[in-house]
Motif scaffolding. Structure first.
Motif, PDB file in Angstrom:
ATOM      1  N   GLN A  97      -0.566   1.287   8.554  1.00 16.37           N
ATOM      2  CA  GLN A  97      -1.100  -0.067   8.723  1.00 16.37           C
ATOM      3  C   GLN A  97      -0.122  -0.959   9.492  1.00 16.37           C
ATOM      4  O   GLN A  97      -0.520  -1.789  10.323  1.00 16.37           O
ATOM      5  N   LYS A  98       1.164  -0.777   9.229  1.00 16.78           N
ATOM      6  CA  LYS A  98       2.180  -1.586   9.902  1.00 16.78           C
ATOM      7  C   LYS A  98       2.136  -1.377  11.405  1.00 16.78           C
ATOM      8  O   LYS A  98       2.288  -2.336  12.184  1.00 16.78           O
ATOM      9  N   LEU A  99       1.944  -0.150  11.838  1.00 16.50           N
ATOM     10  CA  LEU A  99       1.889   0.121  13.276  1.00 16.50           C
ATOM     11  C   LEU A  99       0.803  -0.705  13.945  1.00 16.50           C
ATOM     12  O   LEU A  99       1.035  -1.341  14.986  1.00 16.50           O
ATOM     13  N   TRP A 100      -0.382  -0.708  13.364  1.00 17.91           N
ATOM     14  CA  TRP A 100      -1.497  -1.386  14.020  1.00 17.91           C
ATOM     15  C   TRP A 100      -1.383  -2.899  13.911  1.00 17.91           C
ATOM     16  O   TRP A 100      -1.916  -3.628  14.768  1.00 17.91           O
ATOM     17  N   GLN A 101      -0.656  -3.394  12.912  1.00 20.92           N
ATOM     18  CA  GLN A 101      -0.329  -4.820  12.883  1.00 20.92           C
ATOM     19  C   GLN A 101       0.653  -5.160  14.000  1.00 20.92           C
ATOM     20  O   GLN A 101       0.583  -6.234  14.599  1.00 20.92           O
ATOM     21  N   TYR A 116      -8.512 -10.620  22.960  1.00 24.78           N
ATOM     22  CA  TYR A 116      -7.876 -10.323  21.683  1.00 24.78           C
ATOM     23  C   TYR A 116      -8.924 -10.083  20.594  1.00 24.78           C
ATOM     24  O   TYR A 116      -8.762  -9.190  19.763  1.00 24.78           O
ATOM     25  N   GLU A 117      -9.984 -10.869  20.607  1.00 18.81           N
ATOM     26  CA  GLU A 117     -11.030 -10.699  19.598  1.00 18.81           C
ATOM     27  C   GLU A 117     -11.637  -9.295  19.668  1.00 18.81           C
ATOM     28  O   GLU A 117     -11.858  -8.658  18.642  1.00 18.81           O
ATOM     29  N   MET A 118     -11.864  -8.812  20.888  1.00 22.36           N
ATOM     30  CA  MET A 118     -12.413  -7.460  21.050  1.00 22.36           C
ATOM     31  C   MET A 118     -11.400  -6.403  20.624  1.00 22.36           C
ATOM     32  O   MET A 118     -11.759  -5.422  19.964  1.00 22.36           O
ATOM     33  N   THR A 119     -10.139  -6.625  20.991  1.00 24.48           N
ATOM     34  CA  THR A 119      -9.092  -5.668  20.615  1.00 24.48           C
ATOM     35  C   THR A 119      -8.907  -5.628  19.110  1.00 24.48           C
ATOM     36  O   THR A 119      -8.780  -4.545  18.520  1.00 24.48           O
ATOM     37  N   GLU A 120      -8.899  -6.776  18.477  1.00 27.10           N
ATOM     38  CA  GLU A 120      -8.727  -6.841  17.024  1.00 27.10           C
ATOM     39  C   GLU A 120      -9.847  -6.097  16.310  1.00 27.10           C
ATOM     40  O   GLU A 120      -9.602  -5.353  15.345  1.00 27.10           O
ATOM     41  N   ALA A 121     -11.073  -6.282  16.796  1.00 27.00           N
ATOM     42  CA  ALA A 121     -12.210  -5.602  16.173  1.00 27.00           C
ATOM     43  C   ALA A 121     -12.073  -4.092  16.325  1.00 27.00           C
ATOM     44  O   ALA A 121     -12.331  -3.333  15.378  1.00 27.00           O
ATOM     45  N   LYS A 122     -11.645  -3.645  17.509  1.00 30.82           N
ATOM     46  CA  LYS A 122     -11.489  -2.208  17.753  1.00 30.82           C
ATOM     47  C   LYS A 122     -10.373  -1.625  16.898  1.00 30.82           C
ATOM     48  O   LYS A 122     -10.546  -0.563  16.274  1.00 30.82           O
ATOM     49  N   VAL A 123      -9.235  -2.290  16.851  1.00 35.60           N
ATOM     50  CA  VAL A 123      -8.100  -1.794  16.079  1.00 35.60           C
ATOM     51  C   VAL A 123      -8.437  -1.749  14.596  1.00 35.60           C
ATOM     52  O   VAL A 123      -8.159  -0.758  13.904  1.00 35.60           O
ATOM     53  N   THR A 124      -9.048  -2.808  14.094  1.00 37.04           N
ATOM     54  CA  THR A 124      -9.327  -2.912  12.663  1.00 37.04           C
ATOM     55  C   THR A 124     -10.392  -1.914  12.213  1.00 37.04           C
ATOM     56  O   THR A 124     -10.244  -1.260  11.174  1.00 37.04           O
ATOM     57  N   SER A 125     -11.450  -1.788  12.999  1.00 39.33           N
ATOM     58  CA  SER A 125     -12.578  -0.950  12.577  1.00 39.33           C
ATOM     59  C   SER A 125     -12.382   0.523  12.885  1.00 39.33           C
ATOM     60  O   SER A 125     -13.045   1.376  12.299  1.00 39.33           O
ATOM     61  N   SER A 126     -11.467   0.840  13.797  1.00 38.24           N
ATOM     62  CA  SER A 126     -11.299   2.235  14.202  1.00 38.24           C
ATOM     63  C   SER A 126      -9.904   2.750  13.875  1.00 38.24           C
ATOM     64  O   SER A 126      -9.727   3.542  12.950  1.00 38.24           O
ATOM     65  N   PHE A 127      -8.895   2.307  14.598  1.00 31.39           N
ATOM     66  CA  PHE A 127      -7.575   2.921  14.494  1.00 31.39           C
ATOM     67  C   PHE A 127      -6.927   2.671  13.136  1.00 31.39           C
ATOM     68  O   PHE A 127      -6.478   3.604  12.466  1.00 31.39           O
TER      69      PHE A 127
END
Length: 239
Positions: A97-101, A116-127
């Motif tokens: 979790q720390k990595l993706w933060q 950023y909004e699109m990236t945040e959604a992708k990171v949170t929901s996938s990676f």
């Protein structure tokens, strides 16, 4: 420092699980690899490896099996002049979790609010939704040593090291998916490299190449199309 660094911060106050996982990986990596059967089984695994973006935090195999896969891959991946320059870090639990933060914190001031909004959604929901992440590095120290030892090839060694990294990523990716995990390959370096090195106390000679989040697939991959293979292969002298 070993070629595979296993970071199990979920066990921060209990080092026994960390040591057991690392010992298992080292024992496996020190064993000779035997091959049985034909190329069919290998190619079947190659054909079924896909980019899987819809993953969960579950895993069909224990964490020490993941570590074993990475350790075996790091040990046996080919490298030019036997440089053995590839390095890997395996992140589980809070470390994952720390990595993706770190990714989100680093990108936020560098992109537009909409991006950023699109990236945040992708990171949170996938990676970040996955079970863990494998980080792939190339260590510049053995590469520099070879450049010094063989100056006529000096400009080639960095590229050859990237060839090794690509093979390592493919081996790990295919092996994880063969065990029922889904994975994809991400490239947020070099933007996050200084933060990653600092977060886990890694040598400054390690160059972050790619990040591989993995977890149990929650949906199948999309359809993959292929350009004609006969346009991409030439054969001469066949009997």
């Amino acid at each position: 420092m070993g070629a595979v660094v296993v970071l199990l911060l979920a066990f921060l106050f209990n080092t026994e699980p960390f040591q057991q996982a690392f010992n298992t990986a080292q024992t496996s990596a020190s064993s000779d690899v035997s091959s049985t059967g034909t190329s069919d089984a290998f190619l079947a695994a190659v054909k079924t490896r896909r980019s899987i973006y819809t993953i969960t935090s579950e895993s069909p195999i224990p964490d020490d099996k993941v570590v074993q896969i990475v350790a075996d891959a790091v040990k046996h991946v080919p490298s030019s002049f036997n440089a053995q320059s590839s390095r890997a870090v395996v992140l589980f639990g809070d470390a994952h979790q720390k990595l993706w933060q770190i990714v989100l914190h680093t990108l936020k001031p560098k992109v537009s609010p909409e991006q950023y909004e699109m990236t945040e959604a992708k990171v949170t929901s996938s990676f970040a939704a996955g079970h863990g992440t494998v980080l792939f590095f190339e260590d510049s120290a053995p590469v520099t040593a070879l450049q010094t030892a063989y100056p006529s090839y000096a400009d080639k060694f960095p590229g050859w090291a990237q060839h090794t990294s690509g093979m390592l990523q493919f081996i790990v990716w295919t092996a994880l998916e063969n065990e029922g995990l889904g994975a994809s390959l991400q490239h947020y370096a070099p933007l996050i490299t200084p933060q990653v090195l600092a977060a886990w106390g890694l040598p400054d000679t390690w160059e972050l190449v790619a990040q591989m989040p993995f977890g149990t697939p929650s949906a199948p991959p999309g359809e993959k199309t292929f350009s004609p293979v006969e346009d991409r292969i030439n054969v001469f002298g066949v009997s």
